[in-house]
Design an enzyme around this catalytic site. Sequence first.
Site, PDB file in Angstrom:
ATOM      1  N   TYR A  53       0.841  -1.199   0.000  1.00  0.00           N
ATOM      2  CA  TYR A  53       0.000   0.000   0.000  1.00  0.00           C
ATOM      3  C   TYR A  53       0.878   1.251   0.000  1.00  0.00           C
ATOM      4  O   TYR A  53       1.815   1.362   0.780  1.00  0.00           O
ATOM      5  CB  TYR A  53      -0.934   0.020   1.207  1.00  0.00           C
ATOM      6  CG  TYR A  53      -1.936  -1.117   1.180  1.00  0.00           C
ATOM      7  CD1 TYR A  53      -2.690  -1.360   0.040  1.00  0.00           C
ATOM      8  CD2 TYR A  53      -2.110  -1.945   2.278  1.00  0.00           C
ATOM      9  CE1 TYR A  53      -3.601  -2.400  -0.007  1.00  0.00           C
ATOM     10  CE2 TYR A  53      -3.021  -2.995   2.245  1.00  0.00           C
ATOM     11  CZ  TYR A  53      -3.760  -3.211   1.097  1.00  0.00           C
ATOM     12  OH  TYR A  53      -4.649  -4.247   1.059  1.00  0.00           O
TER      13      TYR A  53
ATOM     14  N   HIS B 248      -6.250   2.499  -1.075  1.00  0.00           N
ATOM     15  CA  HIS B 248      -6.120   2.415   0.387  1.00  0.00           C
ATOM     16  C   HIS B 248      -6.059   3.798   1.008  1.00  0.00           C
ATOM     17  O   HIS B 248      -5.276   4.041   1.934  1.00  0.00           O
ATOM     18  CB  HIS B 248      -4.879   1.587   0.768  1.00  0.00           C
ATOM     19  CG  HIS B 248      -5.121   0.645   1.905  1.00  0.00           C
ATOM     20  ND1 HIS B 248      -4.813   0.949   3.203  1.00  0.00           N
ATOM     21  CD2 HIS B 248      -5.648  -0.602   1.931  1.00  0.00           C
ATOM     22  CE1 HIS B 248      -5.132  -0.079   3.979  1.00  0.00           C
ATOM     23  NE2 HIS B 248      -5.643  -1.029   3.232  1.00  0.00           N
TER      24      HIS B 248
HETATM   25 MG    MG Z   1      -9.116  -2.402   0.810  1.00  0.00          MG
END
Ligand code: MG
Length: 399
Positions: free
Chosen positions: A157, A207
């Site tokens: 992320y 995210h």
């Molecule tokens: Mg997610």
Amino acid sequence: MPVTIKDIKTILTQPAGSRLIIVKIITSDDGLYGLGCATFTQRFEAVVTAIEEHLKPFLIGWDVDRIEEIWQMSSVNSYWRNGPVLNNAISGVDQALWDIKGKRAGMPVYQLLGGKCREGADTYAHASGRDKHEVVDSVRRHMESGYRHIRIQMGGYGGQSDTIQKPEGAPDGAYYHPREYVRRMTEMIEHVRTEIGPEVELLHDIHERLRPIDAIQMAKDVEPFKLFFLEDALAPEDIAWFNNIREQCATPLAMGELFNHPLEWRPLIEGRLIDFIRMHVSQMGGITPARNVAAFANMYSVRTAWHGPGDTSPVGHAANLHLDLWAPNFGIQEWCRFNELCYEIFPGLPEVRNGYMYPNEQPGLGIDINEELAAKYPCTNPVIEWTQTRSPDGSPMRP
Ligand code: MG
């Protein structure tokens, strides 16, 4: 004589990466019990206390058939409500009561919801890599396993960066560069689409790592590559900006895993500002509210895509599956491919074949727990590092 709640047990286990919380409701009917997911993996001890010290004394003796009343009263009994700790605690109870009701009826839970609209739930799995070539290889492996929908991420992320220049004295943390992320991910998504062709459905999860204007730019930039959906383009605190994304492109949008208050999902559904609701079912309070929101979203042609990584427990995945089989507006189910040990600890854990997740047709949720084996994998409780997120100059960011 009604069957009543005799005892409530909280079971903790960590057979893979995530700390899992399972609620077991023991009833006055000898041998009859139910299981529910209450997993808030980052603050599991707080959920255990909420269940053991608050919900359990409140609920002992209640008629197990009164699921709706128990949900409503549990959510207001603390007066302060709609937070992640209590919602997860209530979910553990709620899912266990649906499990019990199914066992009493001799039916899988999807039958209690209204019956099946489909035989299996189509799933998506996670492909990733350190660079765009590794991502393509990973996508190909998933396609060979039968997946038709594949999430593509690169470098975790927020992505990886070797160009970040921190100020002197910058503290440790999980640093990333939001605008570099937009450039690199857009290039990766274009590369994967070019290499793989138009057939396979691709997904990507931002995210909530971007500032709103950068998220709008990225949603526009990836529009030609026809994503199945772009997930969490914005943080929950920024949801009013979904209007702006909608005005500018037709990239399908999915949102909701962090939501725990109805005022977070209601305007997005009513405004037709997203295409998929993807709440974490235990985080929103269990099957009861998820069923209500699915039916509400159906009126606006918004589809479901319940959150389903490893921090949804196997019991939670079973609950997701029953909602998926029933919901007329089912969209897709996220799937995390549990290891063999999880299948041993949780007999009846749903199986995925050729990308489809199938029920086992047992009454209730169709899943059990081997408590002795689960106890051999106790939860660790480290300070969490990946959520100590910072932008290049060290400013705290949302993870
Ligand atoms: Mg997610």
